[in-house]
Design a protein around this motif. Structure first.
Motif, short mmCIF file in Angstrom:
data_model
loop_
_atom_site.label_atom_id
_atom_site.label_comp_id
_atom_site.label_asym_id
_atom_site.label_seq_id
_atom_site.Cartn_x
_atom_site.Cartn_y
_atom_site.Cartn_z
N ILE A 298 0.77 -1.11 -0.12
CA ILE A 298 0.05 0.00 0.14
C ILE A 298 0.73 1.11 -0.14
CG2 ILE A 298 -1.63 1.38 1.18
CD1 ILE A 298 -2.92 -1.31 2.20
N THR A 299 2.08 1.33 0.75
CA THR A 299 2.77 2.44 0.76
C THR A 299 3.60 2.79 -0.35
OG1 THR A 299 3.23 2.04 3.18
CG2 THR A 299 5.02 3.43 2.12
N ALA A 300 4.04 1.54 -0.92
CA ALA A 300 4.76 1.75 -2.36
C ALA A 300 3.63 2.24 -3.37
CB ALA A 300 5.08 0.18 -2.66
N GLU A 301 2.60 1.88 -3.54
CA GLU A 301 1.63 2.27 -4.26
C GLU A 301 1.27 3.70 -4.07
OE1 GLU A 301 -0.67 1.96 -7.73
OE2 GLU A 301 0.95 0.46 -7.18
N MET A 302 1.19 4.03 -2.92
CA MET A 302 0.75 5.53 -2.70
C MET A 302 1.76 6.25 -2.95
SD MET A 302 -1.52 4.81 0.77
CE MET A 302 -1.69 6.65 1.13
N ASN A 303 3.01 5.91 -2.83
CA ASN A 303 4.21 6.74 -3.14
C ASN A 303 4.60 6.80 -4.63
OD1 ASN A 303 4.64 7.68 -0.60
ND2 ASN A 303 5.94 5.59 -0.11
N ARG A 304 4.00 6.00 -5.69
CA ARG A 304 3.99 6.06 -7.09
C ARG A 304 3.50 7.45 -7.51
NH1 ARG A 304 1.45 1.47 -10.08
NH2 ARG A 304 2.23 2.93 -11.58
N PRO A 305 4.11 7.88 -8.71
CA PRO A 305 3.75 9.07 -9.20
C PRO A 305 2.12 9.00 -9.69
CG PRO A 305 5.65 8.63 -10.27
CD PRO A 305 5.13 7.44 -9.27
N ALA A 306 1.87 8.07 -9.97
CA ALA A 306 0.14 7.88 -10.25
C ALA A 306 -0.41 6.71 -9.89
CB ALA A 306 0.10 7.82 -11.72
N PRO A 307 -0.75 6.76 -8.56
CA PRO A 307 -1.14 5.66 -7.80
C PRO A 307 -2.53 4.93 -8.22
CG PRO A 307 -1.28 7.58 -6.22
CD PRO A 307 -0.65 8.08 -7.53
N ASN A 308 -2.65 3.81 -8.19
CA ASN A 308 -3.96 3.00 -8.59
C ASN A 308 -4.81 3.00 -7.35
OD1 ASN A 308 -5.62 1.29 -9.30
ND2 ASN A 308 -4.41 0.12 -10.66
N GLY A 309 -5.96 3.80 -7.29
CA GLY A 309 -6.69 3.98 -6.41
C GLY A 309 -7.65 2.60 -6.18
N ILE A 310 -7.70 1.88 -7.28
CA ILE A 310 -8.57 0.58 -7.21
C ILE A 310 -7.59 -0.48 -6.54
CG2 ILE A 310 -9.64 -1.21 -8.32
CD1 ILE A 310 -10.70 0.96 -10.55
N LEU A 311 -6.57 -0.41 -6.93
CA LEU A 311 -5.43 -1.41 -6.33
C LEU A 311 -5.25 -1.07 -4.59
CD1 LEU A 311 -3.44 -3.52 -6.30
CD2 LEU A 311 -1.85 -2.00 -7.22
N ILE A 312 -5.30 0.26 -4.36
CA ILE A 312 -5.01 0.58 -3.03
C ILE A 312 -6.18 0.07 -2.12
CG2 ILE A 312 -4.53 2.49 -1.60
CD1 ILE A 312 -3.13 4.12 -3.48
N ALA A 313 -7.33 0.29 -2.55
CA ALA A 313 -8.74 0.02 -1.94
C ALA A 313 -8.75 -1.56 -1.86
CB ALA A 313 -9.89 0.41 -2.79
N SER A 314 -8.32 -2.34 -2.79
CA SER A 314 -8.44 -3.55 -2.59
C SER A 314 -7.35 -4.17 -1.61
CB SER A 314 -8.01 -4.46 -3.96
OG SER A 314 -7.91 -5.57 -3.94
N LEU A 315 -6.07 -3.83 -1.83
CA LEU A 315 -5.11 -4.09 -0.61
C LEU A 315 -5.64 -3.59 0.97
CD1 LEU A 315 -1.82 -2.83 -2.57
CD2 LEU A 315 -2.66 -5.23 -2.10
N LYS A 316 -6.33 -2.50 0.85
CA LYS A 316 -6.80 -2.04 2.29
C LYS A 316 -7.68 -3.19 2.58
CE LYS A 316 -5.46 2.99 2.39
NZ LYS A 316 -5.82 4.05 2.71
N LYS A 317 -8.74 -3.47 1.90
CA LYS A 317 -9.73 -4.49 2.07
C LYS A 317 -8.99 -5.55 2.69
CE LYS A 317 -13.45 -2.86 -0.68
NZ LYS A 317 -14.35 -3.07 -1.72
#
Length: 51
Positions: A20-39
């Motif tokens: 989640i942290t790595a995805e959020m630190n990307r220039p264009a984070p994938n919100g759908i992926l982040i939501a899935s990982l958080k679930k």
């Protein structure tokens, strides 16, 4: 047995947190992926609470 299971869940939880942290630190984070990982992380946390 329970200790091994708990350790595995904790490791998976930490791995998801890192992803989640790595995805959020990307220039264009994938919100759908982040939501899935958080679930997934929340499900693991709930399972840890039952162990």
């Amino acid at each position: 047995m329970e200790n091994t299971h708990s350790s595995a869940l904790i490791a998976k939880h930490a791995g998801l947190d890192a992803r989640i942290t790595a995805e959020m630190n990307r220039p264009a984070p994938n919100g759908i992926l982040i939501a899935s990982l958080k679930k997934q992380k929340l499900k693991l946390k709930e399972e840890l609470g039952r162990v």
